[in-house]
Design a protein around this motif. Sequence first.
Motif, short mmCIF file in Angstrom:
data_model
loop_
_atom_site.label_atom_id
_atom_site.label_comp_id
_atom_site.label_asym_id
_atom_site.label_seq_id
_atom_site.Cartn_x
_atom_site.Cartn_y
_atom_site.Cartn_z
N GLU A 9 -3.42 7.52 7.80
CA GLU A 9 -3.60 7.17 9.21
C GLU A 9 -4.38 5.88 9.41
OE1 GLU A 9 -4.16 10.49 12.05
OE2 GLU A 9 -4.57 11.66 10.22
N ASN A 10 -4.01 4.85 8.66
CA ASN A 10 -4.69 3.57 8.78
C ASN A 10 -3.80 2.48 9.36
OD1 ASN A 10 -7.50 3.48 7.85
ND2 ASN A 10 -6.66 4.45 6.04
N ARG A 11 -2.66 2.85 9.89
CA ARG A 11 -1.71 1.90 10.49
C ARG A 11 -1.26 0.82 9.49
NH1 ARG A 11 -4.73 1.14 16.25
NH2 ARG A 11 -4.51 3.29 16.91
N LEU A 12 -1.21 1.20 8.23
CA LEU A 12 -0.76 0.26 7.21
C LEU A 12 0.70 -0.09 7.43
CD1 LEU A 12 -2.32 1.89 4.02
CD2 LEU A 12 -3.17 -0.08 5.28
N SER A 13 1.03 -1.37 7.27
CA SER A 13 2.41 -1.78 7.43
C SER A 13 2.89 -2.69 6.31
CB SER A 13 2.61 -2.50 8.78
OG SER A 13 1.79 -3.64 8.84
N LEU A 42 -1.48 8.29 1.16
CA LEU A 42 -0.87 7.26 2.02
C LEU A 42 -0.26 7.88 3.28
CD1 LEU A 42 0.92 5.17 -0.76
CD2 LEU A 42 -1.23 4.64 0.40
N ARG A 44 0.87 9.51 6.83
CA ARG A 44 0.88 9.09 8.24
C ARG A 44 0.74 7.58 8.42
NH1 ARG A 44 -2.34 13.35 7.78
NH2 ARG A 44 -1.46 15.36 8.31
N ASN A 45 1.41 6.85 7.57
CA ASN A 45 1.53 5.40 7.68
C ASN A 45 3.01 5.04 7.66
OD1 ASN A 45 -1.24 4.17 7.62
ND2 ASN A 45 -1.36 5.37 5.73
N ARG A 47 4.81 2.94 9.03
CA ARG A 47 5.20 1.53 9.02
C ARG A 47 5.27 0.96 7.60
NH1 ARG A 47 1.75 -1.42 13.53
NH2 ARG A 47 0.10 -0.29 12.49
N LEU A 48 4.73 1.71 6.62
CA LEU A 48 4.93 1.31 5.23
C LEU A 48 6.39 1.49 4.82
CD1 LEU A 48 1.87 2.84 3.36
CD2 LEU A 48 2.37 0.41 3.71
N LEU A 90 5.73 10.03 6.29
CA LEU A 90 5.99 8.60 6.07
C LEU A 90 7.42 8.21 6.45
CD1 LEU A 90 4.29 7.75 2.66
CD2 LEU A 90 3.61 7.02 4.92
#
Length: 149
Positions: A9-13, A42, A44-45, A47-48, A90
């Motif tokens: 949940e860090n909004r990693l993209s 990893l 709940r990101n 956008r990865l 994911l």
Amino acid sequence: ELEAILLAENRLSDVQLVIHLLRSRTSLCMNGKATSLRLLDLSRNPRLVTDVTERMTNLGTRFRGDTLMLSISRFLAEGLPLQVLRLKDLKLRNDDILPLLKLLGAEADGFAMANNEGPACQTCLEEVDLTGNFCSAELQAEVTDVINL
């Protein structure tokens, strides 16, 4: 002595940042400068895995989960010591998971053929959590079964 990398949940993209992190960690572990990882989360990101730019321009969503999973599989094969891999929510698809399944299956086959010559398995992977993805329950069960061999 870092034992867990929690990036849920860090909004990693940028999947390249994750790849760089894994490449560096694998290198440090192989050179004895870092301990093994108990957990990489990893979750709940999404956008990865999905291309946000294309989604925003209504051109359809392009998936790139294969890039993430190929990289994770490659670093595990190269000796990244990791016990638990959490990949919840994911938006991974069946095709994305196949590189990991192939790696684990090859290790299980090698282990079965070792015949008392010591384990042929290279990874320490004990658990992969794929909850909430677009991959089938059958594939998730197959990953679990191969790990438990």
